[in-house]
Design an enzyme around this catalytic site. Structure first.
Site, PDB file in Angstrom:
ATOM      1  N   GLU A  66      59.551  93.530 -52.932  1.00  0.00           N
ATOM      2  CA  GLU A  66      60.340  94.863 -53.688  1.00  0.00           C
ATOM      3  C   GLU A  66      60.343  95.745 -52.339  1.00  0.00           C
ATOM      4  OE1 GLU A  66      59.972  96.247 -57.469  1.00  0.00           O
ATOM      5  OE2 GLU A  66      59.362  94.655 -58.323  1.00  0.00           O
TER       6      GLU A  66
HETATM    7  N1  CAA Z   1      70.271 104.800 -54.349  1.00  0.00           N
HETATM    8  C1  CAA Z   1      71.807 104.962 -54.210  1.00  0.00           C
HETATM    9  N2  CAA Z   1      72.405 104.327 -53.084  1.00  0.00           N
HETATM   10  C2  CAA Z   1      71.991 103.816 -52.096  1.00  0.00           C
HETATM   11  C3  CAA Z   1      70.480 103.935 -52.130  1.00  0.00           C
HETATM   12  C4  CAA Z   1      69.672 104.374 -53.157  1.00  0.00           C
HETATM   13  N3  CAA Z   1      68.230 104.434 -53.157  1.00  0.00           N
HETATM   14  N4  CAA Z   1      70.251 103.518 -50.770  1.00  0.00           N
HETATM   15  C5  CAA Z   1      71.046 103.180 -50.056  1.00  0.00           C
HETATM   16  N5  CAA Z   1      72.267 103.519 -50.873  1.00  0.00           N
HETATM   17  C6  CAA Z   1      73.699 103.292 -50.517  1.00  0.00           C
HETATM   18  C7  CAA Z   1      73.951 104.272 -49.396  1.00  0.00           C
HETATM   19  O1  CAA Z   1      74.323 105.725 -49.849  1.00  0.00           O
HETATM   20  C8  CAA Z   1      75.188 103.549 -48.798  1.00  0.00           C
HETATM   21  O2  CAA Z   1      76.299 103.919 -49.537  1.00  0.00           O
HETATM   22  P1  CAA Z   1      77.919 104.490 -48.553  1.00  0.00           P
HETATM   23  O3  CAA Z   1      77.878 103.288 -47.442  1.00  0.00           O
HETATM   24  O4  CAA Z   1      78.750 104.605 -49.699  1.00  0.00           O
HETATM   25  O5  CAA Z   1      77.159 105.833 -47.996  1.00  0.00           O
HETATM   26  C9  CAA Z   1      74.799 102.257 -48.863  1.00  0.00           C
HETATM   27  O6  CAA Z   1      73.980 101.933 -50.110  1.00  0.00           O
HETATM   28  C10 CAA Z   1      74.262 101.634 -47.717  1.00  0.00           C
HETATM   29  O7  CAA Z   1      72.820 102.306 -47.463  1.00  0.00           O
HETATM   30  P2  CAA Z   1      72.205 102.220 -46.100  1.00  0.00           P
HETATM   31  O8  CAA Z   1      73.173 102.401 -44.954  1.00  0.00           O
HETATM   32  O9  CAA Z   1      71.073 103.290 -45.979  1.00  0.00           O
HETATM   33  O10 CAA Z   1      71.800 100.552 -46.182  1.00  0.00           O
HETATM   34  P3  CAA Z   1      71.106  99.783 -45.003  1.00  0.00           P
HETATM   35  O11 CAA Z   1      71.611  98.396 -44.848  1.00  0.00           O
HETATM   36  O12 CAA Z   1      70.396 100.675 -43.907  1.00  0.00           O
HETATM   37  O13 CAA Z   1      69.662  99.507 -46.119  1.00  0.00           O
HETATM   38  C11 CAA Z   1      67.269  99.628 -46.863  1.00  0.00           C
HETATM   39  C12 CAA Z   1      68.903 100.238 -46.605  1.00  0.00           C
HETATM   40  C13 CAA Z   1      66.569 100.703 -47.527  1.00  0.00           C
HETATM   41  C14 CAA Z   1      66.612  98.757 -45.642  1.00  0.00           C
HETATM   42  C15 CAA Z   1      67.836  98.623 -48.037  1.00  0.00           C
HETATM   43  O14 CAA Z   1      68.296  97.232 -47.376  1.00  0.00           O
HETATM   44  C16 CAA Z   1      66.498  97.982 -48.652  1.00  0.00           C
HETATM   45  O15 CAA Z   1      66.027  98.431 -49.547  1.00  0.00           O
HETATM   46  N6  CAA Z   1      65.911  96.630 -48.318  1.00  0.00           N
HETATM   47  C17 CAA Z   1      64.737  96.197 -48.957  1.00  0.00           C
HETATM   48  C18 CAA Z   1      65.333  95.090 -49.994  1.00  0.00           C
HETATM   49  C19 CAA Z   1      64.162  95.058 -50.990  1.00  0.00           C
HETATM   50  O16 CAA Z   1      63.318  95.696 -51.499  1.00  0.00           O
HETATM   51  N7  CAA Z   1      64.242  93.690 -51.241  1.00  0.00           N
HETATM   52  C20 CAA Z   1      63.247  93.227 -52.292  1.00  0.00           C
HETATM   53  C21 CAA Z   1      63.942  92.351 -53.410  1.00  0.00           C
HETATM   54  S1  CAA Z   1      63.103  92.135 -54.992  1.00  0.00           S
HETATM   55  C22 CAA Z   1      61.688  90.946 -54.420  1.00  0.00           C
HETATM   56  O17 CAA Z   1      60.919  91.377 -53.592  1.00  0.00           O
HETATM   57  C23 CAA Z   1      61.582  89.919 -55.032  1.00  0.00           C
HETATM   58  C24 CAA Z   1      61.048  89.936 -56.441  1.00  0.00           C
HETATM   59  O18 CAA Z   1      61.471  89.162 -57.245  1.00  0.00           O
HETATM   60  C25 CAA Z   1      59.746  90.797 -56.826  1.00  0.00           C
END
Ligand code: CAA
Length: 404
Positions: A364
């Site tokens: 996550e």
């Molecule tokens: N809420 C709403 N919108 C959001 C947001 C949020 N928290 N975070 C980003 N956004 C939106 C931004 O506003 C942006 O929109 P616009 O382009 O329209 O302005 C868009 O999303 C892109 O945002 P970023 O530029 O910040 O995106 P990024 O590519 O830099 O990535 C990141 C950000 C935080 C690194 C994200 O990719 C991330 O959270 N990565 C980790 C993914 C993750 O947690 N994976 C786990 C999956 S679940 C798992 O583990 C398996 C399981 O089954 C348990």
């Protein structure tokens, strides 16, 4: 801490504690050894009215808050980290529908999850797209009244047992992350295969699988909210709400390991006295207990913020996740240390806590990603503050700031 909780919070916590003590703790070692899913535990959770509590009442749930969810996850994880995530991952899988589903989608998919009759999983990560979730490659291209899905998902917690999957795929591949849409995929959809199960270090009771899509035709109705392009935002908003649940898993693991360690050092005698009587050991325990308490405050506060309807929840959810899960790793490692050689052996209950804790720092969103989320939020928040401080800087003529 109980004094700071509402009667509803305490009720959920106590019911979960009873399930944990009566049904989870006696089964934990065997589930860890065999890797079997705790179906009896699911039945117990049903009979205690604890499945799908976060789902709104109008869809068969209890409209419980994220704090209630965290309290349940904490108690289950105190007894077994695998059971904790097996429970919490249903919130991760169903939040996308609660946040973005149409009324029909909510009516169709949420009630069986609330009842515990169906389990759900969350399909975002892929082999080449983990932390960089926006670079996913699975496609879902529209053909008439269907989408044809091709690609594969990785690290699907609950994959082997779920009936329904929230899946993120590109409907407009040219648009990158803005072309990602969310779908609700049923397990028996032709072309959809729950693939290889991972041989994991911990949380062994919950199956973590690959998902494969081979020209898998999903009906257009399966498009979340009947809207293309909102998938990435839906996933991020979901993770903001779900991360306190992983934090609660870490908190429960730390608490559970600490209790075992207290018991062991109270009984174990060396040099003619209990191990607990040595000040060096008491200092270790003091640090462990202090970190657990600090984690508990952050977890509960982040959950309360979400329940209060705040929109700026990313930072605190990430802080709770990073602090509580780093605490889980530290405390469970120290607990193994306190057990000495016995701590390293599977005949004793403590090494499992350390194995279960490790994944909480990874899934996550790795704890490095959490720090990135926190860092970005701080950068935004503190943009305006330099102007306020300018006034005060006037009183310090030698202050030159950080510029050239
Ligand atoms: N809420 C709403 N919108 C959001 C947001 C949020 N928290 N975070 C980003 N956004 C939106 C931004 O506003 C942006 O929109 P616009 O382009 O329209 O302005 C868009 O999303 C892109 O945002 P970023 O530029 O910040 O995106 P990024 O590519 O830099 O990535 C990141 C950000 C935080 C690194 C994200 O990719 C991330 O959270 N990565 C980790 C993914 C993750 O947690 N994976 C786990 C999956 S679940 C798992 O583990 C398996 C399981 O089954 C348990």
């Amino acid at each position: 801490m109980k004094e700071l909780l509402s009667p509803q919070n305490i009720d959920y916590m106590e019911r979960a504690r009873e399930v944990a003590e009566k049904h989870v703790r006696p089964a934990a070692a065997e589930l860890d050894r065999t890797g079997e899913y705790g179906w009896d535990i699911l039945e117990a959770l049903k009979s205690y009215g604890l499945t799908g509590i976060w789902i709104p009442k109008e869809y068969g749930g209890q409209s419980a808050g994220v704090l209630d969810l965290c309290l349940v996850v904490e108690q289950l994880s105190r007894a077994c980290g695998g059971v904790g995530v097996a429970y919490a991952v249903n919130a991760l899988g169903s939040f996308p529908i609660i946040l973005g589903g149409t009324e029909e989608q909510k009516q169709k998919y949420l009630p069986p999850i609330a009842a515990g009759d169906q389990l759900i999983a969350f399909g975002l990560s892929e082999k080449a797209s983990g932390s960089d979730a926006g670079s996913l490659r699975t496609t879902a291209l529209k053909h008439g009244d269907h989408y044809v899905v091709n690609g594969a998902k990785k690290w699907n917690t609950n994959g082997g047992v779920a009936s329904v999957f929230t899946v993120y795929a590109l409907t407009e591949p040219d648009k990158g992350m803005r072309g990602i849409s969310a779908f609700i995929v049923e397990r028996d959809t032709p072309g959809f295969v729950v693939g290889k199960r991972e041989e994991t270090m911990g949380i062994r009771t919950v199956p973590v699988n690959e998902l494969e899509f081979h020209d898998c035709r999903v009906p257009a109705d399966a498009l979340m909210g009947h809207t293309e392009g909102g998938g990435f935002r839906n996933a991020m908003m979901t993770l903001d709400r779900a991360r306190p649940g992983v934090a609660a898993q870490g908190l429960g693991l730390a608490q559970g390991a600490f209790e075992w360690a207290m018991r062991y050092v109270s009984e174990r005698r060396q040099f003619g006295q209990t191990v607990l009587s040595f000040q060096a050991i008491q200092f270790m325990l003091a640090d462990m207990a202090t970190q657990i308490e600090a984690a508990r405050h952050l977890v509960y506060t982040s959950a309360r913020l979400i329940d209060a309807g705040a929109t700026n929840i990313s930072k605190l959810a990430a802080m709770a996740k990073v602090f509580a899960t780093d605490t889980a790793m530290r405390v469970t490692t120290d607990a193994v240390q306190l057990f000495g050689g016995y701590g390293y052996c599977r005949d004793y209950p403590i090494e499992k806590y350390m194995r279960d804790a490790k994944i909480t720092q990874i899934y996550e969103g790795t704890n490095q990603v959490q720090r990135l989320v926190i860092g970005r939020a701080l950068t935004r928040e503190y943009k305006g503050i330099s102007k306020e401080l300018d006034v005060r800087i006037e009183h310090f003529p030698e202050f030159e700031g950080g510029g050239e």
